[in-house]
Design a protein around this motif. Structure first.
Motif, short mmCIF file in Angstrom:
data_model
loop_
_atom_site.label_atom_id
_atom_site.label_comp_id
_atom_site.label_asym_id
_atom_site.label_seq_id
_atom_site.Cartn_x
_atom_site.Cartn_y
_atom_site.Cartn_z
N VAL A 120 -7.30 -6.08 0.97
CA VAL A 120 -6.74 -4.72 0.96
C VAL A 120 -5.31 -4.74 0.45
CG1 VAL A 120 -6.02 -2.81 2.42
CG2 VAL A 120 -8.28 -3.83 2.73
N ARG A 121 -4.51 -5.68 0.90
CA ARG A 121 -3.12 -5.75 0.47
C ARG A 121 -2.99 -5.95 -1.04
NH1 ARG A 121 -0.86 -9.60 5.37
NH2 ARG A 121 -0.35 -7.90 6.83
N GLY A 122 -3.98 -6.61 -1.63
CA GLY A 122 -3.93 -6.84 -3.07
C GLY A 122 -4.12 -5.58 -3.89
N ILE A 123 -4.73 -4.55 -3.29
CA ILE A 123 -4.97 -3.31 -4.05
C ILE A 123 -4.17 -2.14 -3.48
CG2 ILE A 123 -7.25 -3.90 -4.93
CD1 ILE A 123 -8.53 -2.62 -2.56
N ALA A 124 -3.79 -2.23 -2.21
CA ALA A 124 -3.01 -1.16 -1.57
C ALA A 124 -2.14 -1.78 -0.49
CB ALA A 124 -3.94 -0.10 -0.99
N PRO A 125 -0.99 -2.34 -0.85
CA PRO A 125 -0.16 -3.08 0.10
C PRO A 125 0.14 -2.33 1.38
CG PRO A 125 0.66 -3.39 -2.13
CD PRO A 125 -0.41 -2.34 -2.21
N ARG A 126 0.32 -1.01 1.28
CA ARG A 126 0.68 -0.23 2.47
C ARG A 126 -0.50 -0.04 3.42
NH1 ARG A 126 4.55 4.64 0.08
NH2 ARG A 126 6.15 3.28 -0.82
N ALA A 127 -1.71 -0.33 2.96
CA ALA A 127 -2.90 -0.12 3.79
C ALA A 127 -3.26 -1.35 4.62
CB ALA A 127 -4.09 0.28 2.92
N GLY A 128 -2.43 -2.40 4.53
CA GLY A 128 -2.75 -3.62 5.26
C GLY A 128 -2.84 -3.42 6.76
N GLY A 129 -1.95 -2.62 7.32
CA GLY A 129 -1.98 -2.38 8.76
C GLY A 129 -3.23 -1.64 9.20
N VAL A 130 -3.62 -0.62 8.43
CA VAL A 130 -4.84 0.12 8.74
C VAL A 130 -6.05 -0.81 8.65
CG1 VAL A 130 -6.38 1.98 7.99
CG2 VAL A 130 -3.89 2.33 7.99
N ALA A 131 -6.10 -1.64 7.60
CA ALA A 131 -7.21 -2.57 7.43
C ALA A 131 -7.32 -3.52 8.61
CB ALA A 131 -7.04 -3.36 6.14
N ASN A 132 -6.18 -4.02 9.07
CA ASN A 132 -6.17 -4.94 10.21
C ASN A 132 -6.74 -4.26 11.45
OD1 ASN A 132 -5.28 -7.53 11.48
ND2 ASN A 132 -3.98 -6.13 12.65
N ALA A 133 -6.31 -3.03 11.71
CA ALA A 133 -6.78 -2.31 12.89
C ALA A 133 -8.28 -2.02 12.82
CB ALA A 133 -6.00 -1.01 13.05
N VAL A 134 -8.73 -1.58 11.64
CA VAL A 134 -10.14 -1.22 11.48
C VAL A 134 -11.03 -2.46 11.61
CG1 VAL A 134 -11.87 -0.37 9.85
CG2 VAL A 134 -9.69 0.83 10.10
N LEU A 135 -10.65 -3.55 10.96
CA LEU A 135 -11.50 -4.74 10.97
C LEU A 135 -11.52 -5.40 12.35
CD1 LEU A 135 -10.72 -6.27 7.46
CD2 LEU A 135 -12.81 -5.11 8.21
N ARG A 136 -10.43 -5.29 13.10
CA ARG A 136 -10.46 -5.81 14.47
C ARG A 136 -11.44 -5.02 15.32
NH1 ARG A 136 -6.74 -9.55 15.89
NH2 ARG A 136 -5.08 -9.98 14.36
#
Length: 485
Positions: A137-153
């Motif tokens: 996710v960070r590779g395509i939308a750096p600011r979305a890394g936090g959301v991705a972490n929360a969702v995947l957890r």
């Protein structure tokens, strides 16, 4: 119709991990810290979301040409096919883990699907899958890394309760467990019975067996021996194949797709002596030829010409010569052009390759009548889910009915062009009675079917293969004969 052979071989578990197979990869859809396999898979998944394409075709231009180790390429292949196969379930689970389905953009969702697939269906380490998903996710939308972490957890936490019900008692949970739309799983159980449906559903998530045909239009018996010897030398472990207890002439099962990259094997394919095709499809191409060599043969829905090559190859093998009056028709001009090129490559004779609407066959062939008319009908393709994982989530119930109606129209149109005493064959690569037996029964009961009678195939009303683990695709073929005057 529409059969596309799967030449791939990959492991069920795959291999991955951060930094595996080399350094970081950058580029559109890429991620600095994600593994090369996952990065390559992400590009293919994005393209498949944006286009109405076959996964196999997209991977030929992405995964197959990426600078990957064999292990990474196998893992990337597994990820792409897995995500495409289970996309609807992955979206359902991801949506459960978001405030709204619109919390992420489509390209971010692509990356989340890959990690969710690893967590839910590959039993990968949740920690590693989450970390890699965040990197994607960070590779395509750096600011979305936090959301991705929360969702995947949250996805990882939901693994304990997945598939959110008892699969033995809850049909929706059973479908979810195997990555199927609930409606389709229920339809298969209703039409095929629980045992056959469950076998098909489970087998559809496994790698497809690899079969190849030695094409007698170019390959003499001596050349066939050479082809088989080269397959053995390439570690393909070729085995002669039987379908429903009958040997399929020239058909061999191969141990894996890697042998197709061997120079000796590639030479036989390039020379038109070897063709990759499912064994049940090869069996159909043999069944539609009568005992005596026909003077004329019309193939309806010829597509890219795989069946054309197989049928004329079988004619050469059976009669010692191909059918002289062999005519094909398809409604797509680019396919007709491709068919003509492939026929030439494989040494296959064509009297004529037509483009036209086979539901109005007279407009294309006039009042001509043929000794054999073979309809390779458009269908849902549910017998080929291992090779075409995109089908299960693109298909809709009304499309099945549309295919059945078209199949009946093709039979009714073709009936007038079967010579007295001639054969009319109808084939699909689906397993649903609505598209198969019901179409044939409706034709025989109608006005256009008067004068036709069903010809038993190997003691059965029709040829039909079940989809089982390690077995062939699901194909159907019914043969009818027009009574002589």
């Amino acid at each position: 119709m529409g059969e596309r052979a799967n030449k791939r071989s990959f492991t069920q578990s795959g291999r991955g991990g951060r930094g595996q197979g080399g350094g970081a990869h950058r580029g559109r859809g890429g991620a600095k810290g994600a593994s090369p396999a996952r990065t390559s898979a992400l590009e293919a998944v994005r393209i498949l979301r944006e286009r109405d394409a076959f996964a196999q075709d997209v991977m030929e231009k992405t995964v197959d040409v990426a600078r990957l180790s064999p292990e990474d390429r196998a893992f990337a292949t597994r990820l792409v096919l897995g995500v495409v196969s289970t996309r609807g379930v992955l979206d359902e689970v991801l949506n459960r883990c978001m405030r709204t389905p619109h919390d992420v953009t489509p390209d971010v969702r692509d990356a989340l699907q890959i990690s969710a697939y690893e967590i839910l269906f590959l039993d990968k380490s949740p920690h590693a899958a989450v970390d890699q998903g965040v990197e994607l996710v960070r590779g395509i939308a750096p600011r979305a890394g936090g959301v991705a972490n929360a969702v995947l957890r949250k996805v990882a936490a939901s693994k304990a309760s997945f598939p959110f019900g008892n699969p033995a008692a809850d049909a929706a949970a059973y479908a979810r467990l195997h990555g199927f739309p609930a409606w389709l799983a229920a339809r298969l159980v209703s039409d095929l019975g629980a045992q056959d449906a469950h076998e098909l559903i489970k087998a559809s998530n496994e790698p497809a067996p690899l079969y190849a045909a030695v094409c007698a239009a170019k390959a003499t018996p001596e050349v066939e021996d050479e082809v088989v010897a080269d397959l053995e030398a390439a570690c393909a472990a070729p085995e002669p194949v039987e379908v429903d207890g009958a040997r399929v002439a020239g058909c061999y099962r191969l141990a894996g797709g890697r042998a197709l990259l061997d120079g000796r094997v590639k030479r036989h394919i390039a020379n038109g002596c070897l063709l990759v095709s499912d064994a049940a499809s090869q069996a159909v191409a043999s069944l539609v030829l009568p005992a005596d060599r026909p003077a004329s043969f019309l193939e309806v829905g010829a597509g890219r010409g795989t069946k054309t090559i197989l049928i004329q190859s079988n004619a050469q093998r059976r009669y010692g010569a191909q059918v002289d009056g062999y005519v094909t028709i398809d409604n797509h001009g680019f396919k007709t052009s491709l068919l003509a090129d492939r026929a030439s490559d494989y040494g296959v004779h064509l009297e004529e390759a037509l483009t036209g609407d086979a539901a109005r066959l007279g407009e294309a062939v006039g009042d001509r009548a043929f000794d054999v008319v073979f309809i390779d009908a458009p269908c849902s393709g549910l017998g080929t889910l291992r090779r075409h994982p995109e089908i299960r989530w693109r298909l809709r119930p009304d499309v099945v009915t549309d295919h059945a109606r078209l199949g009946l129209s093709l039979l009714e149109s073709a009936a007038a062009h079967v010579a007295p005493g001639g054969m009319l064959a109808y084939a699909t690569c689906t397993v649903l009675p609505e598209e198969n037996a019901h179409v044939v029964a409706s034709f025989l009961k109608g006005a256009h079917g008067e004068g036709f009678e069903l010809v038993p195939v190997r003691g059965q009303a029709a040829f039909a293969t079940r989809v089982t683990s390690g077995g062939t695709d699901g194909h159907f073929c019914a043969i009818m004969r027009r009574k002589a005057l």
